[in-house]
Design a protein around this motif. Structure first.
Motif, PDB file in Angstrom:
ATOM      1  N   ILE A 244      42.330  47.718  61.129  1.00  0.00           N
ATOM      2  CA  ILE A 244      43.470  46.867  60.801  1.00  0.00           C
ATOM      3  C   ILE A 244      44.476  47.736  60.049  1.00  0.00           C
ATOM      4  CG2 ILE A 244      44.275  44.853  59.514  1.00  0.00           C
ATOM      5  CD1 ILE A 244      41.501  43.617  59.945  1.00  0.00           C
ATOM      6  N   GLU A 245      45.623  47.958  60.660  1.00  0.00           N
ATOM      7  CA  GLU A 245      46.612  48.862  60.066  1.00  0.00           C
ATOM      8  C   GLU A 245      47.416  48.177  58.966  1.00  0.00           C
ATOM      9  OE1 GLU A 245      50.034  51.966  61.584  1.00  0.00           O
ATOM     10  OE2 GLU A 245      49.822  50.038  62.622  1.00  0.00           O
ATOM     11  N   THR A 246      47.941  46.979  59.256  1.00  0.00           N
ATOM     12  CA  THR A 246      48.740  46.269  58.259  1.00  0.00           C
ATOM     13  C   THR A 246      48.872  44.798  58.645  1.00  0.00           C
ATOM     14  OG1 THR A 246      50.857  46.259  57.063  1.00  0.00           O
ATOM     15  CG2 THR A 246      50.935  46.824  59.405  1.00  0.00           C
ATOM     16  N   GLY A 247      49.040  43.952  57.625  1.00  0.00           N
ATOM     17  CA  GLY A 247      49.119  42.511  57.825  1.00  0.00           C
ATOM     18  C   GLY A 247      47.756  41.884  57.568  1.00  0.00           C
ATOM     19  N   PRO A 248      47.679  40.551  57.712  1.00  0.00           N
ATOM     20  CA  PRO A 248      48.723  39.642  58.170  1.00  0.00           C
ATOM     21  C   PRO A 248      49.883  39.535  57.160  1.00  0.00           C
ATOM     22  CG  PRO A 248      46.543  38.645  58.376  1.00  0.00           C
ATOM     23  CD  PRO A 248      46.403  39.864  57.524  1.00  0.00           C
ATOM     24  N   HIS A 249      51.082  39.426  57.699  1.00  0.00           N
ATOM     25  CA  HIS A 249      52.280  39.344  56.871  1.00  0.00           C
ATOM     26  C   HIS A 249      53.431  38.861  57.730  1.00  0.00           C
ATOM     27  CE1 HIS A 249      54.837  40.474  53.440  1.00  0.00           C
ATOM     28  NE2 HIS A 249      53.704  40.568  52.768  1.00  0.00           N
ATOM     29  N   LYS A 250      54.625  38.828  57.133  1.00  0.00           N
ATOM     30  CA  LYS A 250      55.812  38.353  57.852  1.00  0.00           C
ATOM     31  C   LYS A 250      56.900  39.412  57.817  1.00  0.00           C
ATOM     32  CE  LYS A 250      59.357  34.711  57.848  1.00  0.00           C
ATOM     33  NZ  LYS A 250      59.778  33.406  57.297  1.00  0.00           N
ATOM     34  N   HIS A 251      57.418  39.754  59.019  1.00  0.00           N
ATOM     35  CA  HIS A 251      58.558  40.651  59.096  1.00  0.00           C
ATOM     36  C   HIS A 251      59.811  39.952  58.565  1.00  0.00           C
ATOM     37  CE1 HIS A 251      56.752  43.914  61.307  1.00  0.00           C
ATOM     38  NE2 HIS A 251      56.404  43.155  62.330  1.00  0.00           N
ATOM     39  N   ALA A 252      60.658  40.725  57.899  1.00  0.00           N
ATOM     40  CA  ALA A 252      61.999  40.217  57.599  1.00  0.00           C
ATOM     41  C   ALA A 252      62.820  40.186  58.891  1.00  0.00           C
ATOM     42  CB  ALA A 252      62.675  41.093  56.550  1.00  0.00           C
ATOM     43  N   ILE A 253      62.797  41.303  59.617  1.00  0.00           N
ATOM     44  CA  ILE A 253      63.485  41.372  60.903  1.00  0.00           C
ATOM     45  C   ILE A 253      62.769  40.464  61.902  1.00  0.00           C
ATOM     46  CG2 ILE A 253      64.147  42.909  62.797  1.00  0.00           C
ATOM     47  CD1 ILE A 253      64.184  45.176  60.678  1.00  0.00           C
ATOM     48  N   GLN A 254      63.504  39.571  62.519  1.00  0.00           N
ATOM     49  CA  GLN A 254      63.025  38.608  63.516  1.00  0.00           C
ATOM     50  C   GLN A 254      62.068  37.556  62.950  1.00  0.00           C
ATOM     51  OE1 GLN A 254      64.419  38.348  66.344  1.00  0.00           O
ATOM     52  NE2 GLN A 254      65.134  40.361  67.007  1.00  0.00           N
ATOM     53  N   GLN A 255      61.667  37.678  61.679  1.00  0.00           N
ATOM     54  CA  GLN A 255      60.817  36.681  60.996  1.00  0.00           C
ATOM     55  C   GLN A 255      59.450  36.488  61.655  1.00  0.00           C
ATOM     56  OE1 GLN A 255      62.546  33.078  59.521  1.00  0.00           O
ATOM     57  NE2 GLN A 255      64.636  33.895  59.596  1.00  0.00           N
ATOM     58  N   THR A 256      58.971  37.474  62.341  1.00  0.00           N
ATOM     59  CA  THR A 256      57.702  37.362  63.046  1.00  0.00           C
ATOM     60  C   THR A 256      56.524  37.509  62.096  1.00  0.00           C
ATOM     61  OG1 THR A 256      58.783  38.411  64.938  1.00  0.00           O
ATOM     62  CG2 THR A 256      56.384  38.232  65.001  1.00  0.00           C
ATOM     63  N   PHE A 257      55.580  36.586  62.149  1.00  0.00           N
ATOM     64  CA  PHE A 257      54.318  36.716  61.425  1.00  0.00           C
ATOM     65  C   PHE A 257      53.446  37.663  62.235  1.00  0.00           C
ATOM     66  CE2 PHE A 257      50.171  35.336  59.751  1.00  0.00           C
ATOM     67  CZ  PHE A 257      50.469  35.305  58.398  1.00  0.00           C
ATOM     68  N   THR A 290      70.517  47.336  57.139  1.00  0.00           N
ATOM     69  CA  THR A 290      70.805  48.693  56.681  1.00  0.00           C
ATOM     70  C   THR A 290      69.509  49.402  56.288  1.00  0.00           C
ATOM     71  OG1 THR A 290      71.047  48.061  54.356  1.00  0.00           O
ATOM     72  CG2 THR A 290      73.011  47.894  55.761  1.00  0.00           C
ATOM     73  N   GLN A 291      69.606  50.714  56.090  1.00  0.00           N
ATOM     74  CA  GLN A 291      68.453  51.477  55.624  1.00  0.00           C
ATOM     75  C   GLN A 291      67.953  50.940  54.291  1.00  0.00           C
ATOM     76  OE1 GLN A 291      70.084  55.732  56.754  1.00  0.00           O
ATOM     77  NE2 GLN A 291      68.004  55.919  56.015  1.00  0.00           N
ATOM     78  N   ALA A 292      68.871  50.606  53.399  1.00  0.00           N
ATOM     79  CA  ALA A 292      68.479  50.113  52.074  1.00  0.00           C
ATOM     80  C   ALA A 292      67.768  48.774  52.184  1.00  0.00           C
ATOM     81  CB  ALA A 292      69.708  49.987  51.178  1.00  0.00           C
ATOM     82  N   GLU A 293      68.261  47.894  53.050  1.00  0.00           N
ATOM     83  CA  GLU A 293      67.610  46.596  53.234  1.00  0.00           C
ATOM     84  C   GLU A 293      66.237  46.774  53.863  1.00  0.00           C
ATOM     85  OE1 GLU A 293      71.555  43.781  53.894  1.00  0.00           O
ATOM     86  OE2 GLU A 293      70.719  44.919  55.576  1.00  0.00           O
ATOM     87  N   ARG A 294      66.141  47.683  54.823  1.00  0.00           N
ATOM     88  CA  ARG A 294      64.857  47.922  55.478  1.00  0.00           C
ATOM     89  C   ARG A 294      63.834  48.502  54.512  1.00  0.00           C
ATOM     90  NH1 ARG A 294      60.876  47.352  57.240  1.00  0.00           N
ATOM     91  NH2 ARG A 294      59.912  47.964  59.216  1.00  0.00           N
ATOM     92  N   ALA A 295      64.312  49.325  53.569  1.00  0.00           N
ATOM     93  CA  ALA A 295      63.408  49.973  52.619  1.00  0.00           C
ATOM     94  C   ALA A 295      62.751  48.985  51.662  1.00  0.00           C
ATOM     95  CB  ALA A 295      64.158  51.037  51.833  1.00  0.00           C
ATOM     96  N   LYS A 296      63.288  47.767  51.574  1.00  0.00           N
ATOM     97  CA  LYS A 296      62.690  46.764  50.691  1.00  0.00           C
ATOM     98  C   LYS A 296      61.339  46.282  51.210  1.00  0.00           C
ATOM     99  CE  LYS A 296      67.113  44.988  48.972  1.00  0.00           C
ATOM    100  NZ  LYS A 296      68.017  43.809  48.921  1.00  0.00           N
ATOM    101  N   LEU A 302      55.863  43.051  50.849  1.00  0.00           N
ATOM    102  CA  LEU A 302      54.895  44.089  51.192  1.00  0.00           C
ATOM    103  C   LEU A 302      55.618  45.316  51.717  1.00  0.00           C
ATOM    104  CD1 LEU A 302      51.805  44.776  51.729  1.00  0.00           C
ATOM    105  CD2 LEU A 302      52.279  44.098  54.082  1.00  0.00           C
ATOM    106  N   LYS A 303      55.340  46.484  51.152  1.00  0.00           N
ATOM    107  CA  LYS A 303      55.929  47.707  51.651  1.00  0.00           C
ATOM    108  C   LYS A 303      55.291  48.082  52.993  1.00  0.00           C
ATOM    109  CE  LYS A 303      58.826  48.457  48.352  1.00  0.00           C
ATOM    110  NZ  LYS A 303      60.286  48.385  48.617  1.00  0.00           N
ATOM    111  N   THR A 304      56.102  48.612  53.868  1.00  0.00           N
ATOM    112  CA  THR A 304      55.607  49.021  55.172  1.00  0.00           C
ATOM    113  C   THR A 304      54.708  50.245  55.023  1.00  0.00           C
ATOM    114  OG1 THR A 304      57.654  48.217  56.162  1.00  0.00           O
ATOM    115  CG2 THR A 304      56.278  49.669  57.505  1.00  0.00           C
ATOM    116  N   ILE A 305      53.519  50.181  55.615  1.00  0.00           N
ATOM    117  CA  ILE A 305      52.556  51.265  55.493  1.00  0.00           C
ATOM    118  C   ILE A 305      53.102  52.518  56.195  1.00  0.00           C
ATOM    119  CG2 ILE A 305      51.286  50.636  57.590  1.00  0.00           C
ATOM    120  CD1 ILE A 305      48.704  51.280  56.007  1.00  0.00           C
ATOM    121  N   GLU A 306      52.798  53.698  55.656  1.00  0.00           N
ATOM    122  CA  GLU A 306      53.368  54.942  56.161  1.00  0.00           C
ATOM    123  C   GLU A 306      53.028  55.187  57.630  1.00  0.00           C
ATOM    124  OE1 GLU A 306      55.578  58.416  56.250  1.00  0.00           O
ATOM    125  OE2 GLU A 306      55.537  56.784  54.762  1.00  0.00           O
TER     126      GLU A 306
END
Length: 317
Positions: A244-257, A290-296, A302-306
């Motif tokens: 399991i790499e990451t999640g369960p969670h919700k994307h900001a972009i497209q709001q996908t769980f 933006t890059q700054a918004e995506r970095a949140k 939840l921070k995006t896993i590397e």
């Protein structure tokens, strides 16, 4: 304003993935994702998700490395197919017709500008359930499996691309897709773009490949009915020893769980649920992040896993 060609592609049909361990990948899709094996041919195994009206959903082909094979797109009709074939040929990306694809009629083969193999078709075989899998609800393709992740259908494919802008120009101009959301770098270049070919919020995604390599895969995604299906699937994968790499969670972009796992062959697979989000506006305005918004990070912080930024298939050592 959407392209005049929008609607010529009806939907994402099926996808081929390469696996160095095809039998293990097959077991992942059949035992854990609740699909059915319906055919074998050469080095390929075909599996079907329970509410796919077409003959199959995923083609698993044995290869020495993981990755994406051919992605198939169904045209809205014979005339729409002719128009898109003409556009692809004008772009110089066509490879000719094939009549040997299982479950499909004539398929026009081509690549996108990044080298990903694709196919356009209209004629298709319908899935016919066996007596064992015949549904009580006659408006679905097969009986609900009631096991594993219970994924209903293929949802989208996210391609890694060395040049997102070039890929995007082709997908909009050649295939008639429309962009719905995008991430734009500080220098104005696109880092990722989400495209829709119907009223779903997205069907094809192109994400910048950090390695500059062409033709790689970020992930293949499958839709579930509910978020709870994804939560249960996380336990199913945990018990089965799936990474399991990451999640369960919700994307900001497209709001996908979401939930991201790596199937045994190494390809990233997403289980997703976008709720009731549809793109109904004919004059939809592209949402830009933006890059700054995506970095949140994701919607709930939840921070995006590397590895989400670095892992793709085939793997770059």
């Amino acid at each position: 304003m959407q392209s005049a060609a929008f609607g010529d592609i009806a939907h994402l049909g099926s996808v081929e993935i390469f696996s160095p361990v095809p039998e293990e990948t097959r077991d992942f899709f059949v035992n854990l994702m609740a699909m059915k094996e319906i055919h074998r041919e050469g080095d390929s195994i075909y599996v079907h998700s329970w509410d796919d009206y077409e003959r199959y959903t995923v083609k698993i082909t044995g290869r020495d490395r993981a990755g994406v094979g051919r992605t198939f797109l169904r045209a809205a009709g014979p005339q729409a197919l002719s128009r898109r074939v003409e556009a692809v040929e004008a772009a110089g990306l066509g490879a000719g017709w094939s009549e040997s694809e299982f479950g499909l009629g004539p398929v026009y083969l081509f690549t996108d500008p990044d080298g990903h193999d694709m196919g356009l078709y209209y004629e298709t075989e319908r899935y016919v359930a066996t007596e064992e899998h015949r549904p009580s609800l006659k408006n679905q393709a097969s009986a609900f499996p009631g096991r594993g992740a219970n994924v209903r259908r293929l949802d989208h494919v996210n391609f890694l691309a060395s040049d997102v802008a070039a890929a995007g120009d082709f997908v909009t101009g050649g295939l008639g897709a429309r962009p719905t959301e995008q991430i734009v770098n500080d220098d104005g270049s696109p880092a990722a773009v989400w495209f829709s070919v119907c009223n779903k919020s997205y069907d094809l995604v192109y994400t910048s490949d950090w390695s500059g390599t062409r033709g790689r895969l970020h992930h293949v995604a499958f839709a579930t009915d509910t978020r709870e299906d994804i939560l249960r699937a996380a336990d199913v994968f945990l018990e089965a020893g799936i990474h399991i790499e990451t999640g369960p969670h919700k994307h900001a972009i497209q709001q996908t769980f979401f939930l991201y796992v790596w199937e045994p062959g190494g390809n990233r697979v997403e289980l997703c649920n976008a709720g009731a989000r549809l793109i109904l506006a004919p004059d939809w305005e592209v949402i830009t992040w933006t890059q700054a918004e995506r970095a949140k990070g994701q919607a709930w912080g939840l921070k995006t896993i590397e590895s989400f930024h670095t892992h793709g298939t085939p793997v770059i050592e």
